[in-house]
Design a protein around this motif. Structure first.
Motif, PDB file in Angstrom:
ATOM      1  N   VAL A 233       0.757  -1.033   0.146  1.00 21.83           N
ATOM      2  CA  VAL A 233       0.139  -0.470  -0.440  1.00 21.83           C
ATOM      3  C   VAL A 233       1.173   1.546   0.275  1.00 21.83           C
ATOM      4  O   VAL A 233       1.938   1.116   0.839  1.00 21.83           O
ATOM      5  CB  VAL A 233      -0.766  -0.204   1.453  1.00 21.83           C
ATOM      6  CG1 VAL A 233      -1.956   1.107   1.539  1.00 21.83           C
ATOM      7  CG2 VAL A 233      -1.158  -1.354   1.473  1.00 21.83           C
ATOM      8  N   ARG A 234       1.296   2.246  -1.278  1.00 16.56           N
ATOM      9  CA  ARG A 234       1.592   3.111  -1.404  1.00 16.56           C
ATOM     10  C   ARG A 234       0.514   4.706  -1.259  1.00 16.56           C
ATOM     11  O   ARG A 234      -0.382   3.905  -1.347  1.00 16.56           O
ATOM     12  CB  ARG A 234       2.565   2.865  -2.261  1.00 16.56           C
ATOM     13  CG  ARG A 234       3.525   2.140  -2.183  1.00 16.56           C
ATOM     14  CD  ARG A 234       3.997   2.351  -3.413  1.00 16.56           C
ATOM     15  NE  ARG A 234       3.728   2.172  -5.444  1.00 16.56           N
ATOM     16  CZ  ARG A 234       3.399   1.377  -5.832  1.00 16.56           C
ATOM     17  NH1 ARG A 234       4.198  -0.139  -5.315  1.00 16.56           N
ATOM     18  NH2 ARG A 234       3.026   1.140  -6.608  1.00 16.56           N
ATOM     19  N   ARG A 235       0.411   5.553  -0.713  1.00 21.80           N
ATOM     20  CA  ARG A 235       0.716   6.903  -0.836  1.00 21.80           C
ATOM     21  C   ARG A 235      -0.810   6.571   0.112  1.00 21.80           C
ATOM     22  O   ARG A 235      -2.249   7.356  -0.659  1.00 21.80           O
ATOM     23  CB  ARG A 235       0.618   7.851  -2.394  1.00 21.80           C
ATOM     24  CG  ARG A 235       1.611   7.919  -2.361  1.00 21.80           C
ATOM     25  CD  ARG A 235       2.596   8.478  -3.387  1.00 21.80           C
ATOM     26  NE  ARG A 235       2.639   7.523  -4.150  1.00 21.80           N
ATOM     27  CZ  ARG A 235       2.984   7.456  -5.550  1.00 21.80           C
ATOM     28  NH1 ARG A 235       3.325   8.724  -6.660  1.00 21.80           N
ATOM     29  NH2 ARG A 235       2.220   6.984  -6.586  1.00 21.80           N
ATOM     30  N   SER A 236      -1.529   6.023   0.966  1.00 24.79           N
ATOM     31  CA  SER A 236      -2.876   6.541   1.607  1.00 24.79           C
ATOM     32  C   SER A 236      -3.160   6.214   2.704  1.00 24.79           C
ATOM     33  O   SER A 236      -1.624   6.989   3.338  1.00 24.79           O
ATOM     34  CB  SER A 236      -3.591   4.744   1.033  1.00 24.79           C
ATOM     35  OG  SER A 236      -3.318   4.395   0.078  1.00 24.79           O
ATOM     36  N   ASP A 237      -3.828   6.921   3.056  1.00 23.02           N
ATOM     37  CA  ASP A 237      -4.269   7.274   4.671  1.00 23.02           C
ATOM     38  C   ASP A 237      -3.240   5.919   5.566  1.00 23.02           C
ATOM     39  O   ASP A 237      -2.764   5.666   6.472  1.00 23.02           O
ATOM     40  CB  ASP A 237      -5.094   7.270   5.713  1.00 23.02           C
ATOM     41  CG  ASP A 237      -5.847   8.183   4.643  1.00 23.02           C
ATOM     42  OD1 ASP A 237      -5.307   9.552   4.318  1.00 23.02           O
ATOM     43  OD2 ASP A 237      -7.506   8.847   4.525  1.00 23.02           O
ATOM     44  N   THR A 238      -3.976   4.457   5.294  1.00 36.47           N
ATOM     45  CA  THR A 238      -3.589   3.433   6.115  1.00 36.47           C
ATOM     46  C   THR A 238      -3.743   2.071   5.433  1.00 36.47           C
ATOM     47  O   THR A 238      -3.918   2.157   4.092  1.00 36.47           O
ATOM     48  CB  THR A 238      -4.560   3.477   7.319  1.00 36.47           C
ATOM     49  OG1 THR A 238      -5.278   4.246   8.457  1.00 36.47           O
ATOM     50  CG2 THR A 238      -3.789   2.021   8.144  1.00 36.47           C
ATOM     51  N   GLY A 239      -2.498   1.366   5.522  1.00 40.42           N
ATOM     52  CA  GLY A 239      -2.260   0.500   4.954  1.00 40.42           C
ATOM     53  C   GLY A 239      -3.657  -0.789   5.118  1.00 40.42           C
ATOM     54  O   GLY A 239      -4.589  -1.687   3.817  1.00 40.42           O
ATOM     55  N   VAL A 240      -3.654  -1.294   6.335  1.00 42.99           N
ATOM     56  CA  VAL A 240      -4.819  -2.294   6.828  1.00 42.99           C
ATOM     57  C   VAL A 240      -5.669  -1.679   7.795  1.00 42.99           C
ATOM     58  O   VAL A 240      -4.875  -1.367   8.555  1.00 42.99           O
ATOM     59  CB  VAL A 240      -3.680  -3.647   6.725  1.00 42.99           C
ATOM     60  CG1 VAL A 240      -5.126  -4.390   7.677  1.00 42.99           C
ATOM     61  CG2 VAL A 240      -3.234  -4.351   5.620  1.00 42.99           C
ATOM     62  N   LYS A 241      -6.892  -1.493   7.700  1.00 39.49           N
ATOM     63  CA  LYS A 241      -7.375  -0.896   9.544  1.00 39.49           C
ATOM     64  C   LYS A 241      -8.190  -1.884   9.705  1.00 39.49           C
ATOM     65  O   LYS A 241      -9.476  -2.762   8.657  1.00 39.49           O
ATOM     66  CB  LYS A 241      -8.012   0.438   8.891  1.00 39.49           C
ATOM     67  CG  LYS A 241      -8.916   1.140   9.909  1.00 39.49           C
ATOM     68  CD  LYS A 241     -10.146   1.661   9.267  1.00 39.49           C
ATOM     69  CE  LYS A 241      -9.517   3.191   9.758  1.00 39.49           C
ATOM     70  NZ  LYS A 241     -10.118   4.738   8.731  1.00 39.49           N
ATOM     71  N   ALA A 242      -8.921  -1.976  10.829  1.00 39.58           N
ATOM     72  CA  ALA A 242      -9.600  -3.345  11.396  1.00 39.58           C
ATOM     73  C   ALA A 242     -10.018  -3.219  12.664  1.00 39.58           C
ATOM     74  O   ALA A 242      -9.981  -3.829  13.949  1.00 39.58           O
ATOM     75  CB  ALA A 242      -9.462  -4.541  11.232  1.00 39.58           C
ATOM     76  N   ILE A 243     -10.723  -1.298  12.688  1.00 38.29           N
ATOM     77  CA  ILE A 243     -12.278  -1.242  14.016  1.00 38.29           C
ATOM     78  C   ILE A 243     -12.642  -1.761  14.216  1.00 38.29           C
ATOM     79  O   ILE A 243     -13.338  -2.453  13.893  1.00 38.29           O
ATOM     80  CB  ILE A 243     -12.096   0.224  13.933  1.00 38.29           C
ATOM     81  CG1 ILE A 243     -10.812   0.934  13.724  1.00 38.29           C
ATOM     82  CG2 ILE A 243     -12.751   0.902  15.268  1.00 38.29           C
ATOM     83  CD1 ILE A 243      -9.742   1.191  14.972  1.00 38.29           C
TER      84      ILE A 243
END
Length: 361
Positions: A233-243
């Motif tokens: 993942v490039r140039r994004s807020d978060t690579g992986v999110k799991a709230i």
């Protein structure tokens, strides 16, 4: 006529009469699979893709020759829709059009297309079949693949989604065990894959997300077990999110660069394994708060500006081994922040490097 010859003739007549009275449903139950060809110039079986799809039976192949087809295609059967030499589906003549719609329990395979200028490149809303989209590119859509509320074990592979207004794949509230692999998401307005509030067991492998308007993968509110492999993942807020997720996560060979955070989870109950990862982020490498699952981080490189690992108020054991954590901020830099953690922490062969580092355990 001698007795032997008469007996043979009688036997043959009996066999013929027997075959004559056998119902067709018993004598032959399978229909030969066909290939229906499409070419807009009239040189094939059909001029339009939809006409060929409507004529196809389950098991048939619809083969589309090169050209630009201004159509919306709806598939209701278990067919193969293929463009061996590439064909273009163009939605510029429709308002809020959909390139390919998969309906209900249908299990088609869609291969070899460029789909552009639609609201939805591929739509499979509420489906329960195991459909497959492969070797297909979706460009300039609102959403690349729209598949919320689906329950099938569908697959997206060897595909690309670029220049969308919203997410590359929108698959919230799914329950199937689906897979996305060997796929690129470039310049998508939302998440690479938005799969919030889903419950199946999924796999994301060999996926690249570059320039998303939000996260690489957002799996918040999910309950299934996840596997993420060989993903960047490039140039994004978060690579992986799991709230607020409860499944177990295995993340291997994850690379996150030029993004705010590498991995984010909070209020989650599943166990997490992060290994062979490289997280080069602006703010935090790994953010975990108020989680109850055990954590293992190994063979990982974290280079961040503010915090390497933030694990405040966690309630399970953590093991970090064979890893490097570098934090570059001159003030308030924290390599590993584990304040108020209620279970044991283990740091084994971990290098923490920063000009002004604070390790809180």
């Amino acid at each position: 006529m001698d007795d032997a010859r008469a007996a043979v003739i009688a036997l043959l007549l009996s066999a013929v009469l027997t075959l004559a009275v056998v119902p067709a449903s018993v004598a032959g139950t399978q229909t030969a699979q066909e290939t229906l060809t499409v070419d807009k110039d009239g040189s094939a079986d059909y001029r339009s893709i939809q006409a060929a799809v409507d004529a196809a039976d389950s098991g048939d192949t619809v083969e589309v020759r090169p050209g630009t087809y201004y159509e919306e295609v709806r598939i209701n059967e278990n067919i193969s829709l293929v463009a061996p030499d590439r064909a273009i589906l163009d939605g510029s003549r429709f308002v809020n059009g959909t390139g390919v719609t998969v309906a209900g329990p249908a299990e088609p395979t869609v291969t070899g297309f460029t789909v552009r200028n639609y609201r939805f490149g591929v739509m499979a809303n509420g489906t329960n079949g195991d459909w497959t989209v492969s070797n297909t590119t979706v460009i300039a859509a609102d959403v690349g693949v729209y598949a919320p509320n689906s329950s099938g074990n569908w697959t997206i592979e060897d595909a690309a989604v670029a220049s969308t207004t919203y997410s590359g794949v929108f698959a919230r509230e799914t329950s199937g065990d689906w897979t996305i692999r060997d796929t690129r998401f470039v310049a998508v307005g939302g998440d690479g894959a938005d799969v919030r509030r889903s419950s199946g067991d999924w796999a994301v492998a060999a996926v690249v997300v570059d320039r998303s308007g939000a996260d690489g993968v957002d799996a918040s509110g999910t309950t299934g077990d996840w596997t993420v492999q060989n993903t960047e993942v490039r140039r994004s807020d978060t690579g992986v999110k799991a709230i607020d997720s409860d499944g177990d996560w295995t993340v291997t060979d994850l690379t996150v660069r030029r993004s705010d955070t590498g991995l984010v989870t909070a209020f989650s109950g599943g166990a997490w394994t992060l290994e062979n990862a490289t997280l080069e982020t602006r703010d935090i490498g790994v953010f975990s708060a108020r989680t109850t699952g055990a954590w293992t981080i190994q063979n990982t490189i974290i280079e961040s500006r503010q915090q390497g690992i933030h694990a405040v108020k966690t309630n399970a054991s953590w093991t970090v081994s064979e890893s490097t954590v570098s934090v570059t901020a001159e003030q308030n830099a924290i390599g590993v922040d584990a304040r108020s953690a209620s279970e044991g922490w283990s740091l084994e062969n971990v290098t923490i490097d920063s000009p002004d580092i604070k390790v809180a355990e």
